[in-house]
Design a protein around this motif. Structure first.
Motif, PDB file in Angstrom:
ATOM      1  N   TYR A   6       0.814  -1.208   0.000  1.00 34.81           N
ATOM      2  CA  TYR A   6       0.000   0.000   0.000  1.00 34.81           C
ATOM      3  C   TYR A   6       0.852   1.265   0.000  1.00 34.81           C
ATOM      4  N   GLY A   7       2.124   1.103   0.361  1.00 35.80           N
ATOM      5  CA  GLY A   7       2.981   2.275   0.423  1.00 35.80           C
ATOM      6  C   GLY A   7       2.647   3.092   1.652  1.00 35.80           C
ATOM      7  N   LEU A   8       3.303   4.212   1.729  1.00 36.20           N
ATOM      8  CA  LEU A   8       3.085   5.123   2.845  1.00 36.20           C
ATOM      9  C   LEU A   8       2.480   6.370   2.240  1.00 36.20           C
ATOM     10  N   GLY A   9       1.181   6.540   2.435  1.00 34.45           N
ATOM     11  CA  GLY A   9       0.484   7.581   1.703  1.00 34.45           C
ATOM     12  C   GLY A   9       0.428   8.910   2.413  1.00 34.45           C
ATOM     13  N   GLU A  10       0.361   8.857   3.718  1.00 29.15           N
ATOM     14  CA  GLU A  10       0.211  10.071   4.519  1.00 29.15           C
ATOM     15  C   GLU A  10       1.409  10.986   4.272  1.00 29.15           C
ATOM     16  N   VAL A  11       1.175  12.086   3.589  1.00 31.08           N
ATOM     17  CA  VAL A  11       2.316  12.903   3.179  1.00 31.08           C
ATOM     18  C   VAL A  11       3.064  13.461   4.376  1.00 31.08           C
ATOM     19  N   GLU A  12       2.338  13.785   5.418  1.00 28.17           N
ATOM     20  CA  GLU A  12       3.012  14.321   6.604  1.00 28.17           C
ATOM     21  C   GLU A  12       4.031  13.312   7.136  1.00 28.17           C
ATOM     22  N   THR A  13       3.607  12.062   7.245  1.00 26.04           N
ATOM     23  CA  THR A  13       4.525  11.022   7.721  1.00 26.04           C
ATOM     24  C   THR A  13       5.682  10.847   6.744  1.00 26.04           C
ATOM     25  N   ARG A  14       5.389  10.965   5.460  1.00 30.44           N
ATOM     26  CA  ARG A  14       6.445  10.816   4.461  1.00 30.44           C
ATOM     27  C   ARG A  14       7.539  11.857   4.682  1.00 30.44           C
ATOM     28  N   TYR A  15       7.154  13.103   4.989  1.00 28.89           N
ATOM     29  CA  TYR A  15       8.168  14.147   5.159  1.00 28.89           C
ATOM     30  C   TYR A  15       8.819  14.080   6.535  1.00 28.89           C
ATOM     31  N   VAL A  17      13.240  18.081  -1.483  1.00 24.45           N
ATOM     32  CA  VAL A  17      14.028  18.416  -0.300  1.00 24.45           C
ATOM     33  C   VAL A  17      13.879  17.239   0.663  1.00 24.45           C
ATOM     34  N   LEU A  18      14.998  16.656   1.082  1.00 25.11           N
ATOM     35  CA  LEU A  18      14.915  15.428   1.887  1.00 25.11           C
ATOM     36  C   LEU A  18      14.160  15.641   3.181  1.00 25.11           C
ATOM     37  N   PHE A  19      14.484  16.728   3.882  1.00 26.10           N
ATOM     38  CA  PHE A  19      13.856  16.972   5.175  1.00 26.10           C
ATOM     39  C   PHE A  19      13.266  18.373   5.202  1.00 26.10           C
ATOM     40  N   PRO A  20      12.095  18.557   4.578  1.00 21.16           N
ATOM     41  CA  PRO A  20      11.490  19.894   4.536  1.00 21.16           C
ATOM     42  C   PRO A  20      11.064  20.349   5.924  1.00 21.16           C
ATOM     43  N   LEU A  21      11.055  21.664   6.106  1.00 23.00           N
ATOM     44  CA  LEU A  21      10.664  22.208   7.404  1.00 23.00           C
ATOM     45  C   LEU A  21       9.172  21.992   7.638  1.00 23.00           C
ATOM     46  N   LEU A  22       8.853  21.445   8.817  1.00 15.50           N
ATOM     47  CA  LEU A  22       7.458  21.239   9.211  1.00 15.50           C
ATOM     48  C   LEU A  22       7.300  21.759  10.628  1.00 15.50           C
ATOM     49  N   ARG A  23       6.083  22.018  11.010  1.00 19.20           N
ATOM     50  CA  ARG A  23       5.850  22.350  12.420  1.00 19.20           C
ATOM     51  C   ARG A  23       6.228  21.141  13.271  1.00 19.20           C
ATOM     52  N   PRO A  24       6.583  21.382  14.537  1.00 16.97           N
ATOM     53  CA  PRO A  24       6.932  20.243  15.402  1.00 16.97           C
ATOM     54  C   PRO A  24       5.750  19.299  15.545  1.00 16.97           C
ATOM     55  N   GLU A  25       6.071  18.028  15.720  1.00 20.23           N
ATOM     56  CA  GLU A  25       5.018  17.038  15.936  1.00 20.23           C
ATOM     57  C   GLU A  25       4.319  17.317  17.256  1.00 20.23           C
ATOM     58  N   THR A  26       3.029  17.083  17.281  1.00 16.84           N
ATOM     59  CA  THR A  26       2.292  17.306  18.536  1.00 16.84           C
ATOM     60  C   THR A  26       1.957  15.987  19.202  1.00 16.84           C
TER      61      THR A  26
END
Length: 535
Positions: free
Chosen positions: A149-158, A526-535
């Motif tokens: 199924y792959g890993l679809g959740e884009v947030e988790t992917r990044y 970009v391998l590790f794009p900037l995201l808000r911190p995980e909550t």
RNA sequence: GGGUCGUUAGCUCAGUGGUAGAGCUGCGGACUUUUAAUCCGUAGGCCGUGGGUUCGACCCCCACACGACCCA
């Protein structure tokens, strides 16, 4: 508590204990010299069962990698092993492995193992390794996301790029291998032409080189506020003054602005400066540079040519900004085109502005943008942005109309080009007529598929002119423009020593990779794009 | 900054104002040629967070968090 009630983590840690009980480490090392899986596959890809048994029965390979699939049929287990460059099936039979076979039930998908054995082909014809000896190397405590199924959740992917790379193999890895090929091609292009690669400061005391909001930081020992650079430009031109006639830098810059599919707060820029060249020379070189990188990319990954909506066939379209506005207006706003009159309307620019501000369907903030224009040159740029820029992809296409073509938009107004060389008076007069109300610069921006890819110009090398423009930047800052540059007195000092006529160029490397590999978001290159911190 | 959509099992996703569902993964079992193996059995959930409406909320309302897309 029964096994079925234990968490995956607990079960897998128990299996790690079973490895230890069998005399292995849960995180062992030194598997010895290995054969890359790709070389094993390549060596035997054309060999059938008979050939393998007859000619290669004595061959033995030692491979290591991650188990990405396991199928247990009782006394026979099939596992798929993946290393950094390939995948191969392991054929694990009870008869061949003996006592070690019992260890298989302590293995999970995701574990890293080493296997030694001979090449064979299964009844179904798949090249496999008949494993003689198996050694677990690293235990995986956490299940890899489903391969199917792959890993679809884009947030988790990044956030978890490692999991993304495992689950979405090989597509994600290919994009970054493509990125490496592209960057290497860019470097090679400059190296072959005697450009010197340099590294200039990323911690800077002044804002300069581009109009952008910087990140602020502080040096404790010197008790000094610093900015992360928004561009390397002013340092590279100091090197031109110093006698490096051809320099380039590929490096990170930071801009404290919004995040979107085209913007990451830190990104990679390529800038190069070439003494005694002009922006027109640079247009030709840009075509070479980009098509050369593309050719090298496609030589390795032909798949990235599939379905492209643009053509990179040379030569590329060159259009003056004034003419781009004319083209766009004539196509879809004839009434405004009449008023514009190929730029002649600028001779009474404030009246012309009124007409455009009254244009039907103009958004309120666009109207406000026009109102703020305080010079005809600013109006030209505003009209270009509002009426022409986002139509470039429709207005400039291949002869059959099936693909967009790259467009160099040239001759940016002086008022919006604080570092570019003013067009020489005789050329300005020859191209725009005597007394034309807007002064233009020797500058271009490159758009491919409607997206801005590069910005270049013949450099301003008159220190007095430059000082005047820095002062204009300060005025803009006073008016509230927090993207304005500082007055860089040292840069003026450098120019005072005399800078040869020079052309300079900047290109967004991430955007180039997006373009050539067909990625829609900068976060996919970009391998590790900037995201808000995980909550 | 504005708008739209999303957040349910480790993963991918259904779902209804009345006790929470599937497939895969996991666990136990069978199987010496599998290819998403198959078959039998089984476990697994504060339904993003906090309020509210209701006899009763995963569902309706509000706020917030995080994300995606579009617009600026």
């Amino acid at each position: 508590m029964t096994d079925s009630h234990r968490s995956i983590d607990e079960v897998r840690r128990a299996k790690a204990d079973a490895w230890r009980a069998a005399g292995h480490l849960a995180f062992g090392n030194d598997p010895g010299e290995l054969h890359p899986i790709a070389t094993v596959s390549a060596a035997h890809k054309d060999h059938d069962v008979a050939t393998l048994d007859r000619d290669h029965a004595g061959a033995e390979y030692r491979v290591a990698g991650r188990i990405i699939a396991m199928r247990d049929t009782g006394k026979l287990v099939f596992a798929k092993l993946r290393d950094g460059g390939g995948e191969i099936q392991l054929f694990l039979s009870a008869k061949e492995l003996g006592a070690t076979f019992a260890l298989l039930k302590e293995l999970d998908m995701g574990d890293i193992v080493m296997a030694v054995g001979r090449p064979m082909r299964t009844r179904a014809g798949e090249l496999s390794i008949m494993v003689r000896s198996l050694r677990p190397l690293s235990k995986s405590y956490r299940p890899i996301p489903s391969e199917w199924y792959g890993l679809g959740e884009v947030e988790t992917r990044y956030r978890q790029r490692y999991a993304d790379m495992i689950a979405n193999h090989p597509d994600v890895g290919d994009v970054f291998r493509a990125r490496a090929i592209i960057v290497r091609a860019l470097r090679a292009w400059f190296d072959e032409r005697d450009f010197i690669e340099v590294e200039t400061p990323t911690l800077q005391t002044m804002r300069g080189g581009a109009n952008a909001k910087p990140f602020n930081t502080h040096h404790n020992a010197l008790d000094m506020d610093l900015y992360l650079r928004v561009a390397p430009e002013l340092y590279l031109k100091r090197l031109i003054v110093g006698g490096m006639d051809r320099v380039y830098e590929i490096g990170r810059v930071w801009r404290n602005e919004g995040i979107s599919t085209r913007h990451n707060p830190e990104f990679t820029i390529l800038e190069f400066y070439q003494a005694y060249a002009t922006y027109e020379v640079l247009m030709g070189e840009t075509e070479e540079l980009v098509t050369d990188a593309d050719a090298k990319l496609l030589a390795r990954y032909p798949k990235y040519a599939d379905g492209r909506s643009y053509s990179l066939a040379r030569p590329w379209k060159r259009v003056r900004m004034l003419d781009a506005i004319t083209d766009a207006l004539e196509r879809r706003a004839p009434a405004l085109a009449a008023q514009w009159a190929k730029g002649e309307g600028l001779r009474a620019w404030e009246a012309t502005r009124e007409v455009f501000m009254a244009a039907e369907g103009l958004q309120k903030d666009h109207r406000e943008y026009l109102r703020k224009c305080s010079a005809p040159g600013e109006l030209v740029y505003a009209l270009y942005e509002l009426f022409a820029e986002h139509h470039l992809v429709e207005d400039y296409r291949t002869a059959d109309g099936s693909q967009s073509v790259p467009v160099f938009v040239t001759d940016y107004p002086f008022d919006v080009s604080p570092l570019a060389r003013k067009k020489d008076a005789d050329k300005q007069a020859a191209q725009y007529g005597e007394g034309f109300p807007v002064t233009f610069t020797d500058r271009f921006e490159l758009f491919v598929e409607g997206r801005e890819l590069a910005n270049a110009f013949s450099e301003l090398n008159d220190p007095d002119d430059q000082a005047e423009r820095f002062r204009a930047q300060l005025v803009n800052r006073e008016k509230g423009d927090d993207e304005a540059m500082d007055f860089d007195a040292d840069y003026i000092r450098a120019l005072s020593y005399g800078m040869p006529p020079t052309a300079g160029f900047g290109l967004g490397v991430d955007r180039l990779v997006m373009l050539l590999t067909g990625q829609k978001s900068i976060r996919d290159v970009v391998l590790f794009p900037l995201l808000r911190p995980e909550t």
